[in-house]
Every structure is written in structure tokens, then in C-alpha cells.
Motif scaffolding. Sequence first.
Motif, PDB file in Angstrom:
ATOM      1  N   GLU A 141       5.140 -41.428 -25.117  1.00  0.00           N
ATOM      2  CA  GLU A 141       5.859 -40.624 -25.102  1.00  0.00           C
ATOM      3  C   GLU A 141       6.610 -39.770 -23.924  1.00  0.00           C
ATOM      4  N   THR A 142       6.041 -40.205 -22.700  1.00  0.00           N
ATOM      5  CA  THR A 142       6.632 -40.439 -21.685  1.00  0.00           C
ATOM      6  C   THR A 142       8.736 -41.043 -21.884  1.00  0.00           C
ATOM      7  N   LEU A 143       8.205 -42.472 -22.600  1.00  0.00           N
ATOM      8  CA  LEU A 143       9.894 -43.352 -22.065  1.00  0.00           C
ATOM      9  C   LEU A 143      10.448 -41.967 -22.549  1.00  0.00           C
ATOM     10  N   PRO A 144      10.954 -41.591 -23.818  1.00  0.00           N
ATOM     11  CA  PRO A 144      12.045 -40.851 -24.559  1.00  0.00           C
ATOM     12  C   PRO A 144      12.421 -39.711 -23.512  1.00  0.00           C
ATOM     13  N   LYS A 145      11.403 -39.425 -22.585  1.00  0.00           N
ATOM     14  CA  LYS A 145      11.258 -37.555 -22.201  1.00  0.00           C
ATOM     15  C   LYS A 145      12.180 -38.455 -21.038  1.00  0.00           C
ATOM     16  N   VAL A 146      12.121 -39.438 -20.454  1.00  0.00           N
ATOM     17  CA  VAL A 146      12.778 -39.993 -19.495  1.00  0.00           C
ATOM     18  C   VAL A 146      14.081 -40.173 -19.440  1.00  0.00           C
ATOM     19  N   LEU A 147      14.328 -41.488 -20.476  1.00  0.00           N
ATOM     20  CA  LEU A 147      15.869 -41.287 -21.043  1.00  0.00           C
ATOM     21  C   LEU A 147      16.512 -39.897 -21.137  1.00  0.00           C
ATOM     22  N   ALA A 148      15.670 -38.930 -21.548  1.00  0.00           N
ATOM     23  CA  ALA A 148      16.708 -37.562 -22.048  1.00  0.00           C
ATOM     24  C   ALA A 148      17.270 -37.537 -21.376  1.00  0.00           C
ATOM     25  N   PHE A 149      16.079 -37.041 -20.139  1.00  0.00           N
ATOM     26  CA  PHE A 149      16.289 -36.839 -18.934  1.00  0.00           C
ATOM     27  C   PHE A 149      17.714 -37.478 -17.804  1.00  0.00           C
ATOM     28  N   ILE A 150      17.203 -38.715 -18.298  1.00  0.00           N
ATOM     29  CA  ILE A 150      18.642 -39.197 -17.138  1.00  0.00           C
ATOM     30  C   ILE A 150      19.999 -39.412 -18.215  1.00  0.00           C
ATOM     31  N   ALA A 151      20.201 -39.400 -19.405  1.00  0.00           N
ATOM     32  CA  ALA A 151      21.351 -39.134 -20.393  1.00  0.00           C
ATOM     33  C   ALA A 151      22.031 -37.726 -19.994  1.00  0.00           C
ATOM     34  N   GLU A 152      21.568 -37.000 -19.721  1.00  0.00           N
ATOM     35  CA  GLU A 152      22.092 -35.782 -19.470  1.00  0.00           C
ATOM     36  C   GLU A 152      22.832 -35.843 -18.009  1.00  0.00           C
ATOM     37  N   LYS A 153      22.265 -36.533 -16.657  1.00  0.00           N
ATOM     38  CA  LYS A 153      22.351 -36.137 -15.557  1.00  0.00           C
ATOM     39  C   LYS A 153      22.768 -37.597 -15.187  1.00  0.00           C
ATOM     40  N   PRO A 154      23.963 -37.995 -14.055  1.00  0.00           N
ATOM     41  CA  PRO A 154      24.130 -39.424 -13.352  1.00  0.00           C
ATOM     42  C   PRO A 154      22.751 -39.813 -12.834  1.00  0.00           C
ATOM     43  N   PHE A 155      22.792 -40.792 -13.576  1.00  0.00           N
ATOM     44  CA  PHE A 155      21.288 -42.049 -12.694  1.00  0.00           C
ATOM     45  C   PHE A 155      21.242 -41.775 -11.468  1.00  0.00           C
ATOM     46  N   ALA A 156      22.280 -41.368 -10.188  1.00  0.00           N
ATOM     47  CA  ALA A 156      22.060 -41.372  -9.168  1.00  0.00           C
ATOM     48  C   ALA A 156      21.504 -39.890  -8.770  1.00  0.00           C
ATOM     49  N   SER A 157      21.150 -39.224  -9.064  1.00  0.00           N
ATOM     50  CA  SER A 157      20.777 -37.581  -9.399  1.00  0.00           C
ATOM     51  C   SER A 157      19.364 -38.155  -9.877  1.00  0.00           C
ATOM     52  N   ALA A 158      18.050 -39.329 -10.658  1.00  0.00           N
ATOM     53  CA  ALA A 158      17.479 -38.773 -11.825  1.00  0.00           C
ATOM     54  C   ALA A 158      16.663 -38.783  -9.998  1.00  0.00           C
TER      55      ALA A 158
END
Length: 152
Positions: free
Chosen positions: A135-152
Amino acid sequence: CGGFKAMEGEIGSAYLCANFVNHDRRIPLPGFDAFGVGKLETLALSADLVASVGAREGLVSTGDSLDMLKEDENYIKEHKATCKDMEGAAIAYICHQLEVPMFALKSVTDLVDGGEVTSEEFLKNLGTAAKSLQETLPKVLAFIAEKPFASA
């Protein structure tokens, strides 16, 4: 991973972790003991990421066994670890050496300070922890896809 009731951990709780220590690399020699710690912060997690995926921010303490000695327990408490595993600090170390940003997504399978036999509790709750990660991993990936990884 193992979680801790004392740190408000619950079976299936999801943690995002960017801080790692080793709890069982004991070198009882003055001046050498610091080599065993291996404390790493891999990146600064944004509060937005943690909140948006419904996880908690945590610190992983890594050792090489499922059980825990009293010395390990004291070290884990001293560092306020929320997760106990057998791989996190090693992966963080390699990523640090290769300059690859990383953080870990963990889910609690057993409560280290919960009083149950660890191996039995782990097996009993592995499905719950896996569902939490699913349940959590897709949310993490969606967040990272929208923002640069450096700002995760």
C-alpha cells in the motif's frame, strides 16, 4: 523489520528511514570502538513525503541476527532506533560509498520489546507487513516521480 513498542511501533507500521546505525559491531578497544558504529544519514527526508505516504520517519539499527543481546538492546535504545533489521545499514553504506541517494521503506513484522518469540511473531505477521508495503510503496514512487529525488 523489528519495531519497538517503546517507540510506538505497531505490526504493519510503515517507516521511511534515512538514518542507519549498526548495533552489533562491538569493538571493545579504546579508539577502535567508533569504527564499529557506522552511523550514516543518507539524505534528509522531507516532511511532505513522510506525511503524504502515511508513514513515520525512523532510524534503522542493523545487526546480523534475529535475536538481540543486552548490549544490542542498550545501543538501540541509546540511538532511539525505530526499526531493527539485518540489511539496512549495509545497503546505506554501499550507497554512501557510491554516492547514490537512498532511503529505506520498512514495515514492522515483529515487536522486539513485545514479549513474543521473535521468529514466531515474524512469520505470523509477515503478510501484514507485506500488505503495508504494497500500500505504501506506490505512494512513495508517485511522490518521487513528481519531485526531484534530492528533495524527497
